[in-house]
Design a protein around this motif. Structure first.
Motif, short mmCIF file in Angstrom:
data_model
loop_
_atom_site.label_atom_id
_atom_site.label_comp_id
_atom_site.label_asym_id
_atom_site.label_seq_id
_atom_site.Cartn_x
_atom_site.Cartn_y
_atom_site.Cartn_z
N LYS B 62 39.99 50.36 53.31
CA LYS B 62 40.37 49.20 53.95
C LYS B 62 40.25 48.35 52.51
CE LYS B 62 37.01 46.13 55.74
NZ LYS B 62 36.80 45.77 57.12
N ASP B 63 41.67 47.95 52.07
CA ASP B 63 41.67 46.62 50.71
C ASP B 63 41.84 45.51 51.26
OD1 ASP B 63 43.18 45.76 48.75
OD2 ASP B 63 45.51 45.87 49.56
N LEU B 64 40.59 45.38 50.77
CA LEU B 64 40.14 44.01 50.66
C LEU B 64 40.66 42.57 49.76
CD1 LEU B 64 35.93 45.12 51.02
CD2 LEU B 64 37.39 45.00 52.94
N GLY B 65 41.79 43.30 49.84
CA GLY B 65 42.71 41.85 48.81
C GLY B 65 41.95 41.43 47.60
#
Lengths: 174, 99
Positions: B62-65
């Protein structure tokens, strides 16, 4: 074995000692978590179910519950994890190397400083079930996850193909 | 993960085996990897996006930003710098300011 085992802070563990946990357990949120996690393990082909070799050391395991908190300490979600008791592994037989490198603080500061001065975007990523990507090179046997023993082969053991939390070689295998 | 990074052209640095560098022409990526924690920075947003998509094709991640947590550290943007802090038992233990 009721939901209060999951406390708001900290970690709780559960040993499903009985062969057949009561049906009521599976109806709790905790039971649902266990089902979901066990399904992930099975779908990832984490192990082969085999008859117990007479010479093999069987690593035992337990279910662990964690409460994932948001940064404001409110509850984000519950997590369940099947972990192996790595301390029941024998050095030289079940594992060779336990070395796992850590990131040096100086490296983190250097990378962040470089990114900042160059105005680069910095992102963070979270790998789901990271250990399940790591293929094991050693042959390790473990018990079947408590509560999910194969009814037809309850005396069989798991010959691990992928790494699991708690194994001595876990952080290195991936 | 490590073997995949190497296969797409990342190089493991000599000084720290958890830092991987990708360099092609003017495109550069730095990747810090610790078990399931990844910090990624690249010379352009476009290139960062491409690398993340490539990784996501291979692994469930997941790209957590934008970076806000790494290895138990809290990261906050402060003006043109970053404030790194670590809390234990409710008290701030260490503060590092980089700019």
């Amino acid at each position: 074995m009721s939901p209060p085992l999951i406390r708001v802070c900290g970690v709780s563990t559960l040993s499903l000692r009985c062969r057949r946990p009561s049906v009521a357990l599976w109806l709790t949120p905790m039971g649902e978590l266990l089902w979901r996690k066990n399904t992930v393990l099975v779908q990832n082909h984490t192990w082969d179910l085999v008859p117990r070799p007479p010479w093999a050391n069987i690593v035992t395991g337990k279910w662990i519950f964690k409460n994932k908190l948001q940064s404001d300490c409110s509850l984000e979600r519950y997590k369940a994890c099947w972990v192996l008791r790595g301390f029941t592994q024998r050095p030289g037989v079940d594992f060779d190397e336990t070395f796992s490198p850590v990131v040096k603080p100086a490296t983190i500061r250097t990378v962040l400083s470089l990114a900042l001065t160059r105005h680069w975007p910095i992102h963070q990523l979270d790998v789901k079930n990271a250990f399940l990507h790591g293929t094991l090179t050693e042959t390790v046997y473990s018990q079947q996850p408590s509560g999910f023993e194969d009814p037809a082969h309850s005396d069989y053991v798991c010959r691990l193909k992928k790494s699991l939390y708690g194994l001595k070689q876990a952080p290195r295998a991936w | 993960m490590v073997s995949y990074l190497l296969s797409i052209g990342f190089v493991e640095t000599k000084s720290d085996t958890s830092l991987f560098i990708y360099q092609r022409g003017s495109d550069t990526v730095y990747l810090l990897l610790y078990v399931d924690d990844i910090v990624l920075t690249a010379s352009s947003s476009f290139f960062l996006r491409r690398i993340i998509l490539a990784l996501q094709r291979e692994f469930a991640m997941k790209d957590l930003g934008e970076l806000h947590h790494f290895l138990g550290m809290h990261v906050q943007r402060r003006g043109d710098g970053l404030l790194l802090s670590q809390r234990r038992d409710g008290r701030v233990q260490a503060v590092v300011y980089t700019s």
